[in-house]
Design a protein around this motif. Structure first.
Motif, PDB file in Angstrom:
ATOM      1  N   MET A  38       0.825  -1.214   0.000  1.00  0.00           N
ATOM      2  CA  MET A  38       0.000   0.000   0.000  1.00  0.00           C
ATOM      3  C   MET A  38       0.851   1.252   0.000  1.00  0.00           C
ATOM      4  O   MET A  38       0.565   2.225  -0.709  1.00  0.00           O
ATOM      5  CB  MET A  38      -0.948  -0.012   1.200  1.00  0.00           C
ATOM      6  N   CYS A  39       1.926   1.268   0.774  1.00  0.00           N
ATOM      7  CA  CYS A  39       2.806   2.441   0.811  1.00  0.00           C
ATOM      8  C   CYS A  39       3.380   2.730  -0.573  1.00  0.00           C
ATOM      9  O   CYS A  39       3.355   3.872  -1.047  1.00  0.00           O
ATOM     10  CB  CYS A  39       3.923   2.205   1.828  1.00  0.00           C
ATOM     11  N   SER A  40       3.881   1.706  -1.243  1.00  0.00           N
ATOM     12  CA  SER A  40       4.483   1.912  -2.564  1.00  0.00           C
ATOM     13  C   SER A  40       3.457   2.356  -3.596  1.00  0.00           C
ATOM     14  O   SER A  40       3.737   3.218  -4.431  1.00  0.00           O
ATOM     15  CB  SER A  40       5.170   0.623  -3.030  1.00  0.00           C
ATOM     16  N   ARG A  41       2.257   1.767  -3.544  1.00  0.00           N
ATOM     17  CA  ARG A  41       1.260   2.151  -4.527  1.00  0.00           C
ATOM     18  C   ARG A  41       0.735   3.562  -4.283  1.00  0.00           C
ATOM     19  O   ARG A  41       0.458   4.294  -5.226  1.00  0.00           O
ATOM     20  CB  ARG A  41       0.078   1.162  -4.512  1.00  0.00           C
ATOM     21  N   ILE A  72      -3.390   4.622   7.001  1.00  0.00           N
ATOM     22  CA  ILE A  72      -2.566   5.471   6.138  1.00  0.00           C
ATOM     23  C   ILE A  72      -2.398   6.836   6.785  1.00  0.00           C
ATOM     24  O   ILE A  72      -3.382   7.489   7.152  1.00  0.00           O
ATOM     25  CB  ILE A  72      -3.198   5.633   4.743  1.00  0.00           C
ATOM     26  N   ASP A  73      -1.152   7.273   6.937  1.00  0.00           N
ATOM     27  CA  ASP A  73      -0.835   8.595   7.472  1.00  0.00           C
ATOM     28  C   ASP A  73      -0.291   9.438   6.325  1.00  0.00           C
ATOM     29  O   ASP A  73       0.893   9.350   5.981  1.00  0.00           O
ATOM     30  CB  ASP A  73       0.193   8.473   8.600  1.00  0.00           C
ATOM     31  N   GLN A  77       3.469  10.246   5.544  1.00  0.00           N
ATOM     32  CA  GLN A  77       3.710   9.350   4.413  1.00  0.00           C
ATOM     33  C   GLN A  77       4.152   7.954   4.886  1.00  0.00           C
ATOM     34  O   GLN A  77       5.201   7.437   4.512  1.00  0.00           O
ATOM     35  CB  GLN A  77       4.731   9.954   3.449  1.00  0.00           C
ATOM     36  N   THR A  78       3.311   7.387   5.732  1.00  0.00           N
ATOM     37  CA  THR A  78       3.539   6.035   6.219  1.00  0.00           C
ATOM     38  C   THR A  78       2.253   5.234   6.107  1.00  0.00           C
ATOM     39  O   THR A  78       1.152   5.787   6.062  1.00  0.00           O
ATOM     40  CB  THR A  78       4.000   6.014   7.683  1.00  0.00           C
ATOM     41  N   VAL A  79       2.399   3.915   6.071  1.00  0.00           N
ATOM     42  CA  VAL A  79       1.271   3.001   6.157  1.00  0.00           C
ATOM     43  C   VAL A  79       1.614   1.954   7.212  1.00  0.00           C
ATOM     44  O   VAL A  79       2.670   1.317   7.142  1.00  0.00           O
ATOM     45  CB  VAL A  79       0.984   2.300   4.819  1.00  0.00           C
ATOM     46  N   SER A  80       0.755   1.815   8.202  1.00  0.00           N
ATOM     47  CA  SER A  80       0.942   0.768   9.209  1.00  0.00           C
ATOM     48  C   SER A  80      -0.159  -0.269   9.031  1.00  0.00           C
ATOM     49  O   SER A  80      -1.262   0.041   8.580  1.00  0.00           O
ATOM     50  CB  SER A  80       0.905   1.344  10.622  1.00  0.00           C
ATOM     51  N   VAL A  92       7.526   3.076   5.487  1.00  0.00           N
ATOM     52  CA  VAL A  92       7.860   4.498   5.518  1.00  0.00           C
ATOM     53  C   VAL A  92       8.296   4.950   4.134  1.00  0.00           C
ATOM     54  O   VAL A  92       9.183   4.336   3.524  1.00  0.00           O
ATOM     55  CB  VAL A  92       8.991   4.767   6.535  1.00  0.00           C
ATOM     56  N   TYR A  93       7.678   6.018   3.627  1.00  0.00           N
ATOM     57  CA  TYR A  93       8.082   6.577   2.336  1.00  0.00           C
ATOM     58  C   TYR A  93       9.168   7.623   2.540  1.00  0.00           C
ATOM     59  O   TYR A  93       9.085   8.473   3.437  1.00  0.00           O
ATOM     60  CB  TYR A  93       6.902   7.230   1.629  1.00  0.00           C
TER      61      TYR A  93
END
Length: 484
Positions: A38-41, A72-73, A77-80, A92-93
């Motif tokens: 999800m973070c990458s997409r 999603i934050d 720019q993070t997804v947990s 972490v992006y």
């Protein structure tokens, strides 16, 4: 009644085992996979959070992933992701580095350690009309069929098609919400890009000859470690002899643990023992590319130089300003799986190899590097694999009798979920197909590449693809549906 009691106790124990198995084995994988994908997409490809979850994580996937909760934050720019509050993983992006999977306690520190990379000047591709003799209607029908769904329920999900002829874009198609500037994952196509980076290192003197033993600290410091005899070439040709389980269906398999659980992909890969004598047997292994990644770090003067290798050695010379190879939380590039690039940028990688490593009249890859990459590895069955490039499609021989043959000189970069980069020197063709195809029956890559390639003429002279004159730079006129 004793048998009823026994059945009841047995069911209770079975439930306990199933629940325990989920939290011990499945939950960490599911949380890591969900957070990372999800973070990458969202932050690399620019897709909506809803689409990233519904398509890239859930579509045609294991239903147990529905037990994973994602948060999603957008600000940080993070997804947990976690399973009922347990086994939380965070992706972490970071600019220029994409997304990195880590544990919650390391997320803040990781965000502050992004390397500073120089901006890349893009080199847009030229477009061109179809060459004389190519049947435009038949060609457009092939492209339309590749973009269409085989049934009412989406399963093909083609996201991008780019076709280069003599270095110029003659057709491209993009799915809904995908544009010429959308970086898309290549999964294992990353391996072929990584081999190009190694070629650039060899060209600049950073990499020793391929028949030299690979330099890995963990092996060099152990007395009489038999792994110190493994060469760079044996790793490139997937014949290292290292034990590695590439079973994606198994949550405990090495490849799954390496990508979505272990803090270091390279660390897990170099920890594997020898199962066979190096060079004696071919076995496709994502771990081998990450062993090479560890070696690349040892050959670099600093972690900053190491992390900049893809940008400085490959992306900058080709003008790939959207491309990125993501790293793990220990700072190793995940060369097996985590590169993102636009459809046109993936096509540039193919064009570089079609032109024998020459770009803009400058040799970027050593003479003979492409020839070696496309020579069957000594132990590869039926000559299917070279040096981090496929020489035949894995499904070849299983196609229907009416499937058009692919020219014999074709070679490929292939990735999970139906990613493909096909290079056909005799036709001066590069064909990129990117998507989200988990059902292998939903898209016939062999038919698609065969049908496209057989429409184009063989090139007129033997060196048409190797002298650099066809290098494809100019004004970018791409749009979401070019078919010239």
């Amino acid at each position: 009644m004793a048998w009823l009691k026994a059945i009841f106790v047995g069911l209770v124990l079975l439930i306990i085992v199933a629940v325990s198995g989920f939290f011990i084995w499945l939950a960490p994988v599911g949380a890591g996979y969900t957070a990372k994908v999800m973070c990458s997409r969202i932050f690399v490809s620019g897709l909506s959070s809803e689409r990233a979850l519904d398509e890239d994580v859930m579509a045609d996937n294991n239903s147990l992933l529905s037990l994973i909760t994602a948060n999603i934050d957008l600000r940080h720019q993070t997804v947990s992701a976690h399973a009922f509050g347990f086994r939380t993983r965070v992706a972490v992006y970071r600019p220029n580095m994409g997304c990195t999977l880590t544990d919650p306690e390391n997320a803040a520190a990781l965000q502050n350690t992004a390397p500073v990379l120089r901006p890349i000047t893009p080199q847009p591709l030229l477009t061109a009309p179809l060459p004389p003799g190519v049947e435009r209607r038949k060609f457009n029908n092939i492209l339309a069929a590749a973009m269409d769904e085989p049934s009412v329920e989406p399963s093909r999900r083609t996201r991008a098609i780019v076709v280069l002829y003599k270095g110029r874009v003659v057709a491209e198609r993009y799915g809904e919400g995908i544009t010429v500037n959308t970086p898309l994952t290549g999964w294992s196509m990353t391996k072929s890009a990584f081999s190009a980076i190694l070629g650039r290192m060899r060209m600049t003197g950073m990499l020793p000859p391929l028949n030299y033993p690979v330099s890995i600290n963990e092996w060099d410091t152990l007395p009489d470690d038999p792994r110190v005899k493994i060469t760079y070439d044996e790793l490139l040709q997937m014949s290292s002899g290292l034990e590695f389980d590439e079973s994606y269906w198994n949550p405990l398999a090495d490849v799954v643990q390496m990508l979505f659980v272990a803090p270091s992909a390279a660390g897990l890969a170099v920890s594997k023992p020898l199962a066979k004598t190096p060079g004696s047997e071919w076995q496709y292994s994502s771990g081998t590319t990450n062993v090479l990644s560890a070696a690349m770090r040892n050959l670099s003067n600093s972690s900053q130089q190491y992390l900049a290798l893809p940008s400085e050695l490959l992306f900058r010379p080709l003008g790939m300003d959207h491309a990125v190879i993501e790293a793990d939380s220990d700072g190793y590039l995940v060369g097996s799986s985590f590169m993102h690039a636009t459809g046109r940028e993936w096509a540039k990688l193919g064009q570089l190899y079609l032109q024998d490593g020459v770009w803009n009249d400058t040799r970027l890859l050593p003479e003979g590097w492409v020839a070696h990459a496309t020579t069957p590895a000594p132990q590869a069955p039926n000559g299917i694999y070279g040096a981090h490039w496929w020489l035949k499609l894995p499904s070849e021989g299983q196609q229907a009798a009416d499937t058009p043959a692919i020219p014999a000189d074709a070679f490929f970069a292939l990735g999970h979920d139906g990613q493909s980069l096909s290079i056909i020197p005799s036709r001066d063709l590069v064909i990129v197909r990117l998507g989200l195809t988990r059902n292998k029956k939903a898209f016939n890559l062999h038919r698609f590449v065969g049908e496209v390639s057989n429409l184009f003429p063989e090139h007129e002279d033997a060196d048409a693809s190797g002298d650099g004159e066809n290098t494809p730079t100019g004004t970018d006129t791409g749009n979401n549906g070019t078919a010239n």
